[in-house]
Design an enzyme around this catalytic site. Structure first.
Site, PDB file in Angstrom:
ATOM      1  N   GLY A  46       0.024  -2.195 -11.109  1.00  0.00           N
ATOM      2  CA  GLY A  46       0.381  -3.100 -10.259  1.00  0.00           C
ATOM      3  C   GLY A  46       0.837  -2.695  -8.955  1.00  0.00           C
ATOM      4  N   GLN A  51       4.532  -2.380  -0.582  1.00  0.00           N
ATOM      5  CA  GLN A  51       4.176  -1.200  -0.578  1.00  0.00           C
ATOM      6  C   GLN A  51       2.992  -0.557   0.451  1.00  0.00           C
ATOM      7  OE1 GLN A  51       3.600  -1.604  -5.176  1.00  0.00           O
ATOM      8  NE2 GLN A  51       4.415   0.414  -5.081  1.00  0.00           N
ATOM      9  N   CYS A  95       6.347   4.122 -10.386  1.00  0.00           N
ATOM     10  CA  CYS A  95       5.876   3.151  -9.036  1.00  0.00           C
ATOM     11  C   CYS A  95       5.018   4.038  -8.303  1.00  0.00           C
ATOM     12  CB  CYS A  95       7.141   2.881  -8.560  1.00  0.00           C
ATOM     13  SG  CYS A  95       6.892   1.902  -7.261  1.00  0.00           S
ATOM     14  N   LEU A  96       3.788   3.255  -7.897  1.00  0.00           N
ATOM     15  CA  LEU A  96       3.059   3.942  -6.812  1.00  0.00           C
ATOM     16  C   LEU A  96       3.759   4.721  -5.744  1.00  0.00           C
ATOM     17  CD1 LEU A  96      -0.244   1.921  -7.249  1.00  0.00           C
ATOM     18  CD2 LEU A  96       0.313   4.098  -8.106  1.00  0.00           C
ATOM     19  N   HIS A 137       8.985  -6.191 -12.096  1.00  0.00           N
ATOM     20  CA  HIS A 137       8.981  -4.723 -11.181  1.00  0.00           C
ATOM     21  C   HIS A 137       8.183  -5.207  -9.851  1.00  0.00           C
ATOM     22  CE1 HIS A 137       8.146  -0.406 -10.588  1.00  0.00           C
ATOM     23  NE2 HIS A 137       7.371  -1.095  -9.523  1.00  0.00           N
ATOM     24  N   GLU A 138       7.024  -5.948  -9.979  1.00  0.00           N
ATOM     25  CA  GLU A 138       6.092  -6.420  -8.733  1.00  0.00           C
ATOM     26  C   GLU A 138       6.911  -7.431  -7.965  1.00  0.00           C
ATOM     27  OE1 GLU A 138       4.280  -3.989  -7.863  1.00  0.00           O
ATOM     28  OE2 GLU A 138       4.191  -3.258  -9.823  1.00  0.00           O
ATOM     29  N   HIS A 141       9.768  -5.858  -5.967  1.00  0.00           N
ATOM     30  CA  HIS A 141       9.132  -5.259  -4.700  1.00  0.00           C
ATOM     31  C   HIS A 141       9.096  -6.236  -3.492  1.00  0.00           C
ATOM     32  CE1 HIS A 141       7.802  -1.252  -5.340  1.00  0.00           C
ATOM     33  NE2 HIS A 141       7.380  -1.616  -6.369  1.00  0.00           N
TER      34      HIS A 141
END
Ligand SMILES: [Zn+2]
Length: 174
Positions: A46, A51, A95-96, A137-138, A141
């Site tokens: 994701g 981000q 998380c990225l 989660h996304e 963000h």
């Protein structure tokens, strides 16, 4: 399509509430494609526009990551959770923007999400399991919330310090 750099926590752009996308232009469609390519390249399941430092309510995800499974990409503009289950699920999240860091987070086990797809069509779907965790989660963000915000303050501080160190090291070797 191109791969874009992903911001690493801490960064003020990761803490902002993103703006709704009013016009899904060709530029926005290309951004969604770039985000999918960037996510697959990372690799991740994701990715949200903040981000990449972009304040748009846009996320991409694909949790069909088992070997041999076909890609199942989603690109969601202005996604909204319209229903969530009382049942909760604990999932280890990463998380990225917070590389190599994982922690258990408790969230509703099932959610119904409404969004606009890249062709401008309204969509609504129920997500369960890993998909439910990922989409929540996304969406977080887009509201400037990271999964570490659910952890105890001390743990969060330790992770933030680890990321500051990682960023310094990357800056030195860049
Ligand atoms: Zn994330």
């Amino acid at each position: 399509m191109s791969i874009r750099p992903i911001l690493i926590h801490p960064d003020p752009r990761l803490k902002k509430v993103a703006d709704p996308v009013s016009d899904i232009s060709g530029e926005m469609q290309r951004l969604a494609e770039d985000m999918l390519e960037t996510m697959y390249d990372a690799p991740g399941i994701g990715l949200a526009a903040p981000q990449l430092g972009l304040p748009h309510r846009l996320l991409v995800m694909d949790c069909a990551k088992d070997e041999g499974s076909r890609p199942d990409p989603f690109a969601m503009f202005n996604p909204e959770v319209v229903w969530k289950s009382d049942d909760r699920n604990i999932h280890e999240e990463g998380c990225l923007s917070i590389p190599e860091t994982y922690a258990d987070v408790t969230r509703p086990a099932e959610v119904v999400v409404r969004w606009t797809d890249p062709t401008g069509d309204a969509r609504e779907e129920k997500f369960t399991g890993l998909w439910a965790t990922c989409v929540q989660h996304e969406i977080d963000h887009l509201d400037g919330i990271l999964f570490i915000d659910y952890l105890k303050p001390l743990k969060r501080q330790l992770i933030t310090r680890k990321m500051q160190k990682l960023k310094r090291e990357r800056a030195r070797t860049a």
